[in-house]
Design a protein around this motif. Structure first.
Motif, PDB file in Angstrom:
ATOM      1  N   ALA A 291      17.611  24.506  29.215  1.00  0.00           N
ATOM      2  CA  ALA A 291      18.673  24.912  28.298  1.00  0.00           C
ATOM      3  C   ALA A 291      19.778  23.859  28.333  1.00  0.00           C
ATOM      4  O   ALA A 291      19.931  23.137  29.321  1.00  0.00           O
ATOM      5  CB  ALA A 291      19.232  26.277  28.699  1.00  0.00           C
TER       6      ALA A 291
ATOM      7  N   LYS B  97      23.773  22.868  28.404  1.00  0.00           N
ATOM      8  CA  LYS B  97      25.043  23.424  28.859  1.00  0.00           C
ATOM      9  C   LYS B  97      26.178  22.534  28.356  1.00  0.00           C
ATOM     10  O   LYS B  97      26.312  21.395  28.777  1.00  0.00           O
ATOM     11  CB  LYS B  97      25.078  23.506  30.387  1.00  0.00           C
ATOM     12  CG  LYS B  97      26.263  24.261  30.952  1.00  0.00           C
ATOM     13  CD  LYS B  97      26.115  25.742  30.669  1.00  0.00           C
ATOM     14  CE  LYS B  97      27.160  26.553  31.405  1.00  0.00           C
ATOM     15  NZ  LYS B  97      27.009  27.996  31.149  1.00  0.00           N
TER      16      LYS B  97
ATOM     17  N   ASN C  64      14.086  16.803  27.328  1.00  0.00           N
ATOM     18  CA  ASN C  64      13.584  18.171  27.361  1.00  0.00           C
ATOM     19  C   ASN C  64      12.134  18.252  26.880  1.00  0.00           C
ATOM     20  O   ASN C  64      11.328  19.027  27.415  1.00  0.00           O
ATOM     21  CB  ASN C  64      14.473  19.065  26.491  1.00  0.00           C
ATOM     22  CG  ASN C  64      14.474  20.512  26.951  1.00  0.00           C
ATOM     23  OD1 ASN C  64      13.868  20.874  27.963  1.00  0.00           O
ATOM     24  ND2 ASN C  64      15.156  21.356  26.211  1.00  0.00           N
TER      25      ASN C  64
ATOM     26  N   GLU D 146      18.817  23.361  33.452  1.00  0.00           N
ATOM     27  CA  GLU D 146      19.749  23.052  32.379  1.00  0.00           C
ATOM     28  C   GLU D 146      20.029  21.557  32.346  1.00  0.00           C
ATOM     29  O   GLU D 146      19.917  20.855  33.358  1.00  0.00           O
ATOM     30  CB  GLU D 146      21.047  23.839  32.516  1.00  0.00           C
ATOM     31  CG  GLU D 146      21.924  23.411  33.670  1.00  0.00           C
ATOM     32  CD  GLU D 146      23.180  24.273  33.813  1.00  0.00           C
ATOM     33  OE1 GLU D 146      23.126  25.459  33.448  1.00  0.00           O
ATOM     34  OE2 GLU D 146      24.207  23.750  34.283  1.00  0.00           O
TER      35      GLU D 146
END
Length: 251
Positions: free
Chosen positions: A171, A173, A163, A187
């Motif tokens: 995001a 998950k 990331n 994600e």
């Protein structure tokens, strides 16, 4: 000769590290700390680091996250550097680790193995290329049925490395069972498997159109984590206050 204290000495990892250090001429265990104060290995065992009155250069921690607060306080009080290998620390505890590192040398890593830390480097290189090309990113981790935290600290660290290369635009998950909708492109899926005696498996999947790239690491023995912790302890002994990780150890 580096003098070390083993925090969590009577646990599974504590015993692996004890046995490896017994064969290493560059380091010795002078004391242990454990809620079970049985002396299994010839060195004195104390119920807490605060109670330990044996002089040492570094402490190696492989105990429960519940013991971290007291450990940090004692490390700061004794000005004793520490290699923190326990997983499942809360956000408050992680902040406490950083605060303590301003007063004493602390090495904290989600995973102590050379292989996993090399994988971090590989992901920094390949993630931007594949993410920009539209590949979906998923992480699957597997551990034994006694592991308390899920997902593993290593899985979260892998996701963080990925990331960060994308300016933290993704995001995480953790559970897809509560909703029925198309996968969000922005994600990183993280799934945990618990069963049997699996030491540790981490698989990073980059799924694109008509092709899949998988990068994986499998631990067959706890010894790989123990060897990394010992190398880290040798590195950290005598270091000034600061926050270190395995990247410092492997250069």
């Amino acid at each position: 000769m580096v003098r070390a204290i083993m925090h969590g000495c009577n646990g599974a990892m504590g015993q692996v590290i004890t046995n490896l250090i017994a064969e290493d001429p560059g380091i010795e265990l002078v004391a242990g700390v454990d809620i079970n104060t049985e002396q299994k290995n010839g060195y004195p065992v104390f119920a807490s680091l605060a109670e330990c009155d044996v002089e040492a250069d570094v402490v190696i921690d492989f105990a429960s996250a519940k013991a971290t607060d007291a450990l940090l306080a004692a490390m700061v009080e004794k000005k004793l550097p520490g290699v923190l290998c326990s997983t499942g620390l809360s956000e408050e505890q992680l902040e406490a680790v950083k605060e303590a590192s301003t007063k004493v040398a602390i090495l904290k890593s989600a995973n102590m193995s050379l292989g996993i830390n090399t994988l971090f480097k590989v992901l920094k290189m390949v993630t931007p290329i594949l993410a920009e090309a539209g590949f979906d990113m998923e992480i699957v981790e597997k551990h034994h049925n006694r592991k308390l935290d899920a997902p593993s600290g290593t899985a979260l660290a892998l996701a963080d490395v990925m990331n960060e290369t994308m300016d933290n635009a993704y995001a995480y998950k953790f559970d897809r069972t509560q909703e029925r909708k198309k996968r969000d492109k922005m994600e990183i899926g993280i799934q945990a498997v618990r069963g049997g005696t699996i030491v540790g498996e981490h698989e990073v999947i980059f799924a694109g159109t008509d092709e899949v790239i998988t990068i994986s690491h499998t631990a067959y023995s706890r010894a790989i984590f123990a060897k990394g912790a010992i190398a880290a302890a040798k590195y950290l002994a005598g270091k000034p206050a600061g926050y270190y990780d395995m990247k410092d150890v492997i250069g």
